[in-house]
Design a protein around this motif. Structure first.
Motif, PDB file in Angstrom:
ATOM      1  N   ASP A  94       0.845  -1.123   0.003  1.00  0.00           N
ATOM      2  CA  ASP A  94      -0.111   0.130   0.084  1.00  0.00           C
ATOM      3  C   ASP A  94       0.863   1.134  -0.154  1.00  0.00           C
ATOM      4  OD1 ASP A  94      -2.034   1.703  -0.209  1.00  0.00           O
ATOM      5  OD2 ASP A  94      -2.617   1.094   1.921  1.00  0.00           O
ATOM      6  N   PRO A  95       1.675   1.327  -0.973  1.00  0.00           N
ATOM      7  CA  PRO A  95       2.668   2.646  -1.206  1.00  0.00           C
ATOM      8  C   PRO A  95       1.956   3.960  -0.921  1.00  0.00           C
ATOM      9  CG  PRO A  95       2.753   1.446  -3.194  1.00  0.00           C
ATOM     10  CD  PRO A  95       1.845   0.515  -2.429  1.00  0.00           C
ATOM     11  N   GLU A  96       0.685   4.043  -1.410  1.00  0.00           N
ATOM     12  CA  GLU A  96       0.019   5.118  -1.415  1.00  0.00           C
ATOM     13  C   GLU A  96      -0.184   5.739  -0.005  1.00  0.00           C
ATOM     14  OE1 GLU A  96      -3.805   5.498  -3.376  1.00  0.00           O
ATOM     15  OE2 GLU A  96      -4.111   7.496  -2.455  1.00  0.00           O
ATOM     16  N   SER A  97      -0.858   5.016   0.660  1.00  0.00           N
ATOM     17  CA  SER A  97      -0.958   5.098   2.044  1.00  0.00           C
ATOM     18  C   SER A  97       0.211   5.434   3.106  1.00  0.00           C
ATOM     19  CB  SER A  97      -1.576   4.135   3.077  1.00  0.00           C
ATOM     20  OG  SER A  97      -2.803   3.691   2.180  1.00  0.00           O
ATOM     21  N   PHE A  98       1.371   4.712   2.611  1.00  0.00           N
ATOM     22  CA  PHE A  98       2.709   4.973   3.079  1.00  0.00           C
ATOM     23  C   PHE A  98       3.141   6.286   2.722  1.00  0.00           C
ATOM     24  CE2 PHE A  98       7.458   5.042   2.437  1.00  0.00           C
ATOM     25  CZ  PHE A  98       7.789   4.725   3.693  1.00  0.00           C
ATOM     26  N   GLU A 230      12.401  -7.221  -2.724  1.00  0.00           N
ATOM     27  CA  GLU A 230      11.537  -7.057  -1.466  1.00  0.00           C
ATOM     28  C   GLU A 230      12.475  -6.370  -0.498  1.00  0.00           C
ATOM     29  OE1 GLU A 230       9.110 -10.477  -0.741  1.00  0.00           O
ATOM     30  OE2 GLU A 230       8.093  -9.357   0.518  1.00  0.00           O
ATOM     31  N   LYS A 231      13.742  -6.892  -0.178  1.00  0.00           N
ATOM     32  CA  LYS A 231      14.575  -6.383   0.772  1.00  0.00           C
ATOM     33  C   LYS A 231      14.788  -4.954   0.649  1.00  0.00           C
ATOM     34  CE  LYS A 231      15.269 -10.412   2.233  1.00  0.00           C
ATOM     35  NZ  LYS A 231      14.104 -11.088   3.251  1.00  0.00           N
ATOM     36  N   CYS A 232      14.880  -4.316  -0.775  1.00  0.00           N
ATOM     37  CA  CYS A 232      15.080  -2.956  -0.988  1.00  0.00           C
ATOM     38  C   CYS A 232      13.966  -2.225  -0.478  1.00  0.00           C
ATOM     39  CB  CYS A 232      15.366  -2.914  -2.363  1.00  0.00           C
ATOM     40  SG  CYS A 232      16.865  -3.394  -2.921  1.00  0.00           S
ATOM     41  N   LEU A 233      12.771  -2.785  -0.797  1.00  0.00           N
ATOM     42  CA  LEU A 233      11.482  -2.023  -0.224  1.00  0.00           C
ATOM     43  C   LEU A 233      11.508  -2.003   1.174  1.00  0.00           C
ATOM     44  CD1 LEU A 233       8.908  -3.884  -2.889  1.00  0.00           C
ATOM     45  CD2 LEU A 233       9.599  -1.309  -2.648  1.00  0.00           C
ATOM     46  N   ASP A 234      11.780  -2.908   1.930  1.00  0.00           N
ATOM     47  CA  ASP A 234      11.867  -2.896   3.327  1.00  0.00           C
ATOM     48  C   ASP A 234      13.011  -1.759   3.867  1.00  0.00           C
ATOM     49  OD1 ASP A 234      10.562  -5.248   3.689  1.00  0.00           O
ATOM     50  OD2 ASP A 234      12.166  -6.497   3.972  1.00  0.00           O
ATOM     51  N   LEU A 235      13.884  -1.885   3.118  1.00  0.00           N
ATOM     52  CA  LEU A 235      15.032  -0.544   3.502  1.00  0.00           C
ATOM     53  C   LEU A 235      14.416   0.855   3.282  1.00  0.00           C
ATOM     54  CD1 LEU A 235      18.027  -0.770   4.227  1.00  0.00           C
ATOM     55  CD2 LEU A 235      18.500  -0.033   2.049  1.00  0.00           C
ATOM     56  N   TYR A 236      13.768   0.729   1.988  1.00  0.00           N
ATOM     57  CA  TYR A 236      13.122   2.051   1.727  1.00  0.00           C
ATOM     58  C   TYR A 236      12.066   2.398   2.730  1.00  0.00           C
ATOM     59  CZ  TYR A 236       9.883   4.848  -0.669  1.00  0.00           C
ATOM     60  OH  TYR A 236       8.814   5.768  -1.258  1.00  0.00           O
ATOM     61  N   GLN A 237      11.441   1.651   2.759  1.00  0.00           N
ATOM     62  CA  GLN A 237      10.096   2.110   3.897  1.00  0.00           C
ATOM     63  C   GLN A 237      10.676   2.180   5.323  1.00  0.00           C
ATOM     64  OE1 GLN A 237       6.737  -0.833   2.721  1.00  0.00           O
ATOM     65  NE2 GLN A 237       5.832   0.822   1.758  1.00  0.00           N
ATOM     66  N   GLU A 238      11.561   1.463   5.863  1.00  0.00           N
ATOM     67  CA  GLU A 238      12.100   1.810   7.203  1.00  0.00           C
ATOM     68  C   GLU A 238      12.692   3.009   7.240  1.00  0.00           C
ATOM     69  OE1 GLU A 238      15.169  -0.745   9.816  1.00  0.00           O
ATOM     70  OE2 GLU A 238      14.007  -1.856   8.335  1.00  0.00           O
ATOM     71  N   GLY A 243       9.289  10.616   2.400  1.00  0.00           N
ATOM     72  CA  GLY A 243       8.985  10.354   0.946  1.00  0.00           C
ATOM     73  C   GLY A 243       9.969  10.521   0.019  1.00  0.00           C
ATOM     74  N   GLU A 244      11.221  10.572   0.367  1.00  0.00           N
ATOM     75  CA  GLU A 244      12.194  10.931  -0.432  1.00  0.00           C
ATOM     76  C   GLU A 244      12.525   9.565  -1.325  1.00  0.00           C
ATOM     77  OE1 GLU A 244      12.232  10.644   2.628  1.00  0.00           O
ATOM     78  OE2 GLU A 244      14.200  10.380   3.722  1.00  0.00           O
ATOM     79  N   ARG A 245      13.273   9.805  -2.470  1.00  0.00           N
ATOM     80  CA  ARG A 245      13.569   8.581  -3.263  1.00  0.00           C
ATOM     81  C   ARG A 245      14.552   7.590  -2.605  1.00  0.00           C
ATOM     82  NH1 ARG A 245      11.802   9.839  -8.308  1.00  0.00           N
ATOM     83  NH2 ARG A 245      12.237   7.471  -8.710  1.00  0.00           N
ATOM     84  N   PHE A 246      14.561   6.261  -3.263  1.00  0.00           N
ATOM     85  CA  PHE A 246      15.462   5.452  -2.423  1.00  0.00           C
ATOM     86  C   PHE A 246      16.947   5.896  -2.633  1.00  0.00           C
ATOM     87  CE2 PHE A 246      16.814   0.824  -3.161  1.00  0.00           C
ATOM     88  CZ  PHE A 246      16.951   0.662  -1.658  1.00  0.00           C
ATOM     89  N   GLY A 247      17.224   6.386  -3.716  1.00  0.00           N
ATOM     90  CA  GLY A 247      18.500   6.930  -4.039  1.00  0.00           C
ATOM     91  C   GLY A 247      18.996   7.871  -3.038  1.00  0.00           C
ATOM     92  N   ALA A 260      24.360  -1.781   2.204  1.00  0.00           N
ATOM     93  CA  ALA A 260      23.633  -1.324   3.212  1.00  0.00           C
ATOM     94  C   ALA A 260      22.544  -2.311   3.415  1.00  0.00           C
ATOM     95  CB  ALA A 260      22.914  -0.310   2.383  1.00  0.00           C
ATOM     96  N   ILE A 261      21.964  -3.052   2.637  1.00  0.00           N
ATOM     97  CA  ILE A 261      21.219  -4.140   2.350  1.00  0.00           C
ATOM     98  C   ILE A 261      21.641  -5.424   3.552  1.00  0.00           C
ATOM     99  CG2 ILE A 261      19.631  -5.759   1.541  1.00  0.00           C
ATOM    100  CD1 ILE A 261      19.098  -3.623  -0.913  1.00  0.00           C
ATOM    101  N   ARG A 262      22.764  -5.750   3.034  1.00  0.00           N
ATOM    102  CA  ARG A 262      23.589  -6.760   3.673  1.00  0.00           C
ATOM    103  C   ARG A 262      23.699  -6.600   5.068  1.00  0.00           C
ATOM    104  NH1 ARG A 262      28.743  -9.891   3.263  1.00  0.00           N
ATOM    105  NH2 ARG A 262      29.675  -7.951   2.733  1.00  0.00           N
TER     106      ARG A 262
END
Ligand code: SF4
Ligand code: SF4
Ligand code: SF4
Length: 280
Positions: A94-98, A230-238, A243-247, A260-262
């Protein structure tokens, strides 16, 4: 539905990251009005509506593909189900609510998390400038079949990655982009298509401060690529504060994405590069 030349031209001027959605709007608009052909007027009307209602149109993520699924002959991988699987993965979160919780002020299309899949290294869907980009990869495999030294593979390789050694081809792993073209043209079967998967790029974006995505080392089978997304999405949302971009998040963390993920303890061991050689 048929599009007039003027309508095609008008829609080609819509920014690429919303073009697909505007095109759908335009066709819906034309259908509702009973038209048999999309005209320039339909495009301009829909474009204006889209701009007026941009916030309602934000769904929090975008999954783009190249024209590979339409049958492009350059495809290094053919994976009909990957775009839908990634859409499901993203929409479940639910990225919109996020984003509504994190972003101060109105939501804009540029806040959305973008994922792009290209089925070969030509990268027509611009995976280098989105949050996560996947590039289809087909690893050439050198078999035991004798090489006729015809040189066709070297002509086909745009990266100059193939050389001949003792009458056998040799492939430079640092130059090869895994397009699979050499294996396609080899007449003797000395080169054949080997393992297939995806290269993974993370943290790209356009906008005021553009950034090219960084690539994880390796080529990942589809199921492993899904896990990494999926791991990247965890990192992004955490780690997303507003709401900044992943980069931007990765830059703030000041680490290579994979590290970073490892180091966040999500994946235990770094994945290995698939081998060029048979049986490895
Ligand atoms: S990225 Fe490759 S497979 Fe996809 S449309 Fe471009 S050339 Fe074709
Ligand atoms: S797959 Fe073959 S043609 Fe493509 S870059 Fe690698 S060596 Fe060259
Ligand atoms: S590997 Fe195949 S295409 Fe390349 S030189 Fe040998 S026979 Fe020709």
């Amino acid at each position: 539905m048929k599009w007039s030349k003027e309508a095609e031209e008008a829609v080609s001027r819509v920014p690429f990251f919303v073009r697909k959605r505007v095109k759908k709007w335009v066709e819906d608009e034309a259908t509702r009005s009973g038209a048999r052909e999309v005209t320039q007027r339909h495009v301009l009307t829909s474009q204006q509506r889209f701009l007026n209602r941009m916030e309602e149109e934000v769904k929090g993520y975008q999954v783009e593909t190249c024209f590979g699924p339409s049958g492009c002959p350059n495809r290094a991988v053919i994976s009909e189900d990957l775009p839908a699987a990634l859409e499901t993965l993203l929409s479940r979160r639910d990225p919109e609510s996020f984003l509504r919780q994190r972003v101060k002020g109105p939501l804009k299309v540029h806040h959305e998390f973008r994922l792009s899949i290209s089925d070969c290294p030509n990268a027509c869907s611009r995976p280098q400038v989105v949050d996560i980009g996947l590039i289809g990869a087909c690893m050439p495999e050198i078999t035991e079949e004798p090489c006729s030294e015809c040189g066709v593979c070297m002509e086909a390789c745009k990266e100059n990655a193939i050389s001949a050694q003792n009458g056998q081809p040799s492939i430079s792993e640092s130059k090869c982009l895994f397009c699979g073209q050499c294996a396609k043209v080899c007449p003797t079967g000395t080169l054949k298509k080997g393992k297939k998967g995806y290269r993974i790029l993370v943290g790209g974006k356009l906008g005021r401060h553009p950034r090219l995505a960084e690539e994880f080392p390796g080529v990942f089978p589809q199921d492993e690529a899904m896990k990494i997304v999926e791991k990247c999405l965890d990192l992004y949302q955490e780690h997303s504060v507003h709401g900044e971009r992943f980069g931007e998040i990765l830059e703030r963390m000041d680490k290579q994405p994979w590290e970073a993920i490892r180091q966040a303890g999500r994946l235990k061991s770094p994945p290995g590069l698939l081998s060029h050689k048979t049986g490895e």
